[in-house]
Design an enzyme around this catalytic site. Structure first.
Site, PDB file in Angstrom:
ATOM      1  N   GLU A 197       0.829  -1.199   0.000  1.00 49.04           N
ATOM      2  CA  GLU A 197       0.000   0.000   0.000  1.00 49.04           C
ATOM      3  C   GLU A 197       0.865   1.251   0.000  1.00 49.04           C
ATOM      4  O   GLU A 197       1.831   1.359   0.760  1.00 49.04           O
ATOM      5  CB  GLU A 197      -0.926  -0.007   1.219  1.00 49.04           C
ATOM      6  CG  GLU A 197      -1.846  -1.227   1.260  1.00 49.04           C
ATOM      7  CD  GLU A 197      -2.959  -1.085   2.282  1.00 49.04           C
ATOM      8  OE1 GLU A 197      -2.910  -0.139   3.089  1.00 49.04           O
ATOM      9  OE2 GLU A 197      -3.876  -1.925   2.255  1.00 49.04           O
ATOM     10  N   GLU A 252       2.391   0.478   4.061  1.00 54.40           N
ATOM     11  CA  GLU A 252       2.447  -0.811   4.740  1.00 54.40           C
ATOM     12  C   GLU A 252       2.250  -1.918   3.713  1.00 54.40           C
ATOM     13  O   GLU A 252       1.871  -1.670   2.569  1.00 54.40           O
ATOM     14  CB  GLU A 252       1.363  -0.903   5.815  1.00 54.40           C
ATOM     15  CG  GLU A 252      -0.060  -0.791   5.274  1.00 54.40           C
ATOM     16  CD  GLU A 252      -1.110  -0.807   6.375  1.00 54.40           C
ATOM     17  OE1 GLU A 252      -0.986  -1.649   7.277  1.00 54.40           O
ATOM     18  OE2 GLU A 252      -2.032   0.022   6.329  1.00 54.40           O
ATOM     19  N   ARG A 296      -1.502 -10.854   3.179  1.00 50.77           N
ATOM     20  CA  ARG A 296      -2.679 -11.720   3.083  1.00 50.77           C
ATOM     21  C   ARG A 296      -3.470 -11.322   1.850  1.00 50.77           C
ATOM     22  O   ARG A 296      -3.108 -10.389   1.136  1.00 50.77           O
ATOM     23  CB  ARG A 296      -3.560 -11.551   4.325  1.00 50.77           C
ATOM     24  CG  ARG A 296      -3.912 -10.077   4.583  1.00 50.77           C
ATOM     25  CD  ARG A 296      -4.940  -9.895   5.658  1.00 50.77           C
ATOM     26  NE  ARG A 296      -5.070  -8.519   6.086  1.00 50.77           N
ATOM     27  CZ  ARG A 296      -5.733  -7.561   5.461  1.00 50.77           C
ATOM     28  NH1 ARG A 296      -6.333  -7.843   4.306  1.00 50.77           N
ATOM     29  NH2 ARG A 296      -5.833  -6.343   5.940  1.00 50.77           N
TER      30      ARG A 296
END
Length: 651
Positions: free
Chosen positions: A275, A293, A297
């Protein structure tokens, strides 16, 4: 490939993983808490195991029970979904130690990216641009406040663990730093078990653009292009899309290169999302984006990537976890068309997006939408309850079309055809956002919704005809099984005058008396009395009203994406309401009274914070609606239900 896997999650993502597993011929084991025994993911699985009571800490976060269930049922691997244990490195290690496969990255990779401060230090070393800020270990107020002054206001306090906007506070001036820091730490501790934070420079016109990456255990890493998640409320994503509006080739090349570099730096395997925060004040420029970050997942918004690339990301997760190489090289991954996803939540947009609960007495999604492909990802069915224990997402509506304008138009149309009754939902807000001129133009940043919140969240009032239609529906919805069929009594023969059905219907705080007279030929005259006592008559044909749903004690009428819920007349409920009565504040949702900032017998001013209610791991401040003196206030640590009296004022 695996023969059987256990899915350590619930709701929509558990159902999503099961769909791919079923297509690949893989048996699935579901886990469920007591409150989820009748859930859709339990019904879909080949096997299901109860793992504890409703609180997540005693069920979906109990790694030992989940691993024991997997071994007992002969599962070879565990898919964590997203949320819960998906980014817990200790759980990933425990799964591997038990002789099972964790369908995700290594524990080392999760640890490397799990704490935002450490991850940013690592990215700086790898040559990935990082937003200016303090990512150190010190957590004392004096240190963090000093760093904030050095960085320059406004700043953003962020929990170093977790995500979803929890533990995040904007601070515009030094005087408000201490209070914001305390609130962020409390919320982070409640949500992630880690109250430590970092402080960063706040980008004034930020866009949130992320890149989907995928790695395997053979050293291959690819990207699947970007997603734009800038449409946010309370730091949580609302509408996501791929590709990002206004993306240039130079910007895409720079961002995807940085994302792949980040994944390679930690030897990443599996699905991950890098991100970035982007300064959009001068358009999308390759030198104006910074690492925020990495989510180690699958993301909630992964369907827009699947629809624009034609790749099943869950299938790739399963294949990579089973030891296979990535199915495609970078050159074979193409981007086609435009996809948009809207998250339908049980929440009250008009009341600051407060989470809502309730039973989904009526649930209808469109089967198709003109000019686009439509996909509905959901983990609930009609009759299911929205629990205060878990995330209140009901479904994700995803559309794919040839271009962004067509996709947004199709999304709005699909939202306008969606029917949900029994809980307050955000479909009208989402439809307005999809049709919003600023959003449609691509002039989007993370502050768009806040700037246009009043227009996007306004509550539409039902017109006279809508109230008449609801009254007509109510006259049939209240009949008892032993009574005549709906409208029979109204249409029955009267010697001197036609029979009249009289009652009252309620919309919010408004009570509307009505009288219905059968005119014959299926026509009815509905006479309504307005607030000023004036009467108005509307003639309707039975069955000719707008879409509506009747459910216990209520009628909901759907008008595009708006809905109007009417409460049927219930003297017992009204008497109870009057008995409680008084001048006070009620809980807007079930929750825990986390902090009390006022006391009985003490005067308060309008707007003064009285208490902090924690619900669904988020803090909500309850403020005084007017000046007054408190008669009673709920005690700190009290668990309250929706509608419970929190504060009473002296008369």
């Amino acid at each position: 490939m695996f023969g059987k896997i256990l899915i350590a999650n619930r709701g929509e993502i558990a159902v999503r993983v099961m769909e791919t597993a079923r297509r690949l011929g893989i048996a699935t084991v579901a886990v469920y808490s007591d409150v989820d025994a009748g859930a859709l993911h339990v019904a879909m699985a080949d096997e299901a195991v109860a793992i504890g009571p409703a609180p997540a800490a005693e069920s979906y976060l109990d790694g030992a029970r989940i691993i024991a269930a997997a071994k007992a049922r002969g599962a070879e691997a565990i898919h964590p979904g997203y949320g819960f244990l998906s980014e817990n490195p200790d759980f990933a290690e425990a799964v591997e130690a038990a002789g099972l496969v964790f369908i995700g990255p290594s524990a080392e990779a999760i640890r490397a990216m799990g704490l935002k401060d450490a991850a940013k230090r690592l990215m700086e070393k790898a040559g990935v641009p990082v937003v200016p800020g303090y990512h150190g270990e010190a957590q004392e107020l004096v240190v963090l406040a000093g760093k904030a002054r050095e960085i320059g206001y406004p700043v953003l306090i962020k929990a170093r663990a977790g995500g979803g906007g929890k533990g995040m506070r904007r601070v515009d001036e030094p005087e408000k730093f201490a209070e914001a820091l305390a609130a962020a730490k409390r919320e982070a501790k409640a949500a992630f078990g880690d109250g430590r934070v970092l402080v960063e420079k706040l980008i004034e016109k930020p866009r949130h653009i992320e890149v989907q990456v995928f790695g395997d255990r053979h050293g291959n890493v690819v990207h699947l292009y970007e997603r734009d998640c800038s449409a946010q409320r309370r730091h949580q994503k609302v509408i996501e899309e791929a590709p990002a509006p206004g993306m240039t080739n130079a910007m895409r090349l720079a961002m995807t290169d940085a994302a792949v570099k980040a994944a390679r730096a930690i030897g990443y395997s599996g699905a991950g999302t890098v991100e970035f925060i982007v300064d959009a004040s001068k358009g999308l420029r390759p030198d104006r984006f910074w690492f925020m970050e990495m989510n180690t997942r699958l993301q909630v918004e992964h369907p827009v990537t699947e629809m624009t690339t034609g790749i099943d990301l869950v299938e790739w997760q399963l294949r990579v976890a089973a030891g296979e190489a990535l199915p495609r090289a970078q050159a074979a991954i193409a981007l086609a068309g435009h996809a948009v996803e809207a998250r339908i939540y049980a929440e009250d947009a008009a009341r600051g997006f407060l989470p809502a609960t309730g039973t989904l007495h009526h649930l209808r999604f469109p089967a198709r939408v003109a000019g686009a492909s439509l996909r509905v990802d959901t983990g609930v069915r009609e009759g299911d309850a929205i629990s205060p224990h878990y995330d209140p997402m009901i479904a994700k509506l995803v559309v794919h079309a040839g271009d962004r304008a067509s996709a947004l138009s199709a999304l709005a149309a699909a939202l306008e055809e969606t029917e949900i009754a029994g809980s307050t939902v955000n479909t009208a807000f989402l439809a307005r956002l999809a049709r919003d001129e600023a959003f449609a133009s691509g002039d989007v940043d993370t502050g768009l919704i806040e700037r246009r919140q009043e227009a996007l969240t306004r509550t539409a009032e039902p017109d006279t005809r809508a109230i008449a239609e609801a009254a007509l529906a109510a006259s049939g919805a209240v009949h008892r099984p032993e009574a005549p069929e709906p409208f029979e009594a109204i249409q029955a023969y009267g010697h001197f005058h036609p029979p009249v059905h009289r009652s009252t219907i309620h919309h919010g705080e408004r009570a509307v008396p009505y009288a219905i007279t059968g005119l014959g030929d299926g026509r009815f005259a509905v006479q309504l009395k307005g607030p000023d006592g004036a009467e108005e008559t509307v003639v309707l044909m039975a069955g000719a009203s707008r879409r509506l749903a009747s459910w216990p004690g209520h009628v909901t009428l759907f008008d595009g994406a708006d809905s109007h819920t009417f409460r049927l007349h219930d003297p017992l409920a009204l008497a109870e309401e009057a008995a409680v009565g008084g001048d006070g504040l009620r809980a807007p949702m079930p929750g825990l009274v986390k902090l009390v900032r006022a006391a009985a017998k003490k005067p308060v001013k309008k707007g003064q914070p009285l208490l902090v209610l924690e619900a669904m791991k988020m803090e909500h401040t309850i403020a005084a609606p007017h000046d007054g003196v408190i008669a009673e206030i709920a005690a700190e640590g009290t668990q309250v239900n929706d509608g419970a009296v929190l504060v009473r004022f002296e008369e």
